[in-house]
Scaffold this motif. Sequence first.
Motif, PDB file in Angstrom:
ATOM      1  N   THR A  20       0.936  -1.378   0.013  1.00 21.71           N
ATOM      2  CA  THR A  20       0.091   0.095  -0.095  1.00 21.71           C
ATOM      3  C   THR A  20       0.787   1.220  -0.110  1.00 21.71           C
ATOM      4  O   THR A  20       0.337   2.339  -0.108  1.00 21.71           O
ATOM      5  N   LEU A  21       2.221   1.007   0.045  1.00 20.86           N
ATOM      6  CA  LEU A  21       3.000   2.238   0.043  1.00 20.86           C
ATOM      7  C   LEU A  21       3.650   2.128  -1.317  1.00 20.86           C
ATOM      8  O   LEU A  21       4.299   1.061  -1.391  1.00 20.86           O
ATOM      9  N   ARG A  22       3.689   3.379  -2.031  1.00 16.96           N
ATOM     10  CA  ARG A  22       4.651   3.279  -3.323  1.00 16.96           C
ATOM     11  C   ARG A  22       5.981   3.740  -3.030  1.00 16.96           C
ATOM     12  O   ARG A  22       6.253   4.729  -2.074  1.00 16.96           O
ATOM     13  N   PHE A  23       6.825   3.375  -4.074  1.00 19.15           N
ATOM     14  CA  PHE A  23       8.195   3.951  -3.727  1.00 19.15           C
ATOM     15  C   PHE A  23       8.359   5.542  -3.789  1.00 19.15           C
ATOM     16  O   PHE A  23       7.789   6.202  -4.445  1.00 19.15           O
ATOM     17  N   LYS A  24       8.919   6.149  -2.591  1.00 16.29           N
ATOM     18  CA  LYS A  24       9.077   7.427  -2.510  1.00 16.29           C
ATOM     19  C   LYS A  24       8.023   8.571  -2.454  1.00 16.29           C
ATOM     20  O   LYS A  24       7.741   9.533  -2.580  1.00 16.29           O
ATOM     21  N   ARG A  25       6.879   7.615  -1.587  1.00 14.72           N
ATOM     22  CA  ARG A  25       5.683   8.228  -1.346  1.00 14.72           C
ATOM     23  C   ARG A  25       5.572   8.164   0.146  1.00 14.72           C
ATOM     24  O   ARG A  25       6.160   7.199   0.801  1.00 14.72           O
ATOM     25  N   ARG A  26       4.991   9.103   0.963  1.00 11.94           N
ATOM     26  CA  ARG A  26       5.065   9.100   2.500  1.00 11.94           C
ATOM     27  C   ARG A  26       3.792   8.613   2.700  1.00 11.94           C
ATOM     28  O   ARG A  26       3.444   8.356   3.911  1.00 11.94           O
ATOM     29  N   HIS A  27       2.805   8.588   1.984  1.00  5.98           N
ATOM     30  CA  HIS A  27       1.364   8.080   2.426  1.00  5.98           C
ATOM     31  C   HIS A  27       0.940   6.852   1.573  1.00  5.98           C
ATOM     32  O   HIS A  27       1.410   6.788   0.615  1.00  5.98           O
TER      33      HIS A  27
END
Length: 85
Positions: A20-27
């Motif tokens: 549920t977390l994408r690479f280089k994303r905080r949310h």
Amino acid sequence: MRRLAELQIIAKNSRATHPTLRFKRRHTQRYEQNIYERVQQSNMQQIGREEQLSYKEIKGIFEQVIKLKKKQQVGSQLSESLLMK
């Protein structure tokens, strides 16, 4: 100090592989989807104040969700056209 560096590496690696977390994303995707839906009912400034995020962060989330929706739509259309053949 070394333990902190190890934990940061673990967190970075787990974020890249977490579904549920994408690479280089905080949310999470779910959180970003929630922001997207709320912005459609309100505006970026208001949601930014409520979530304590900058306008730039809200705009980035909004644009990211739009980009993902377009990608999913194209993939869906491609799948349908292949099934028709």
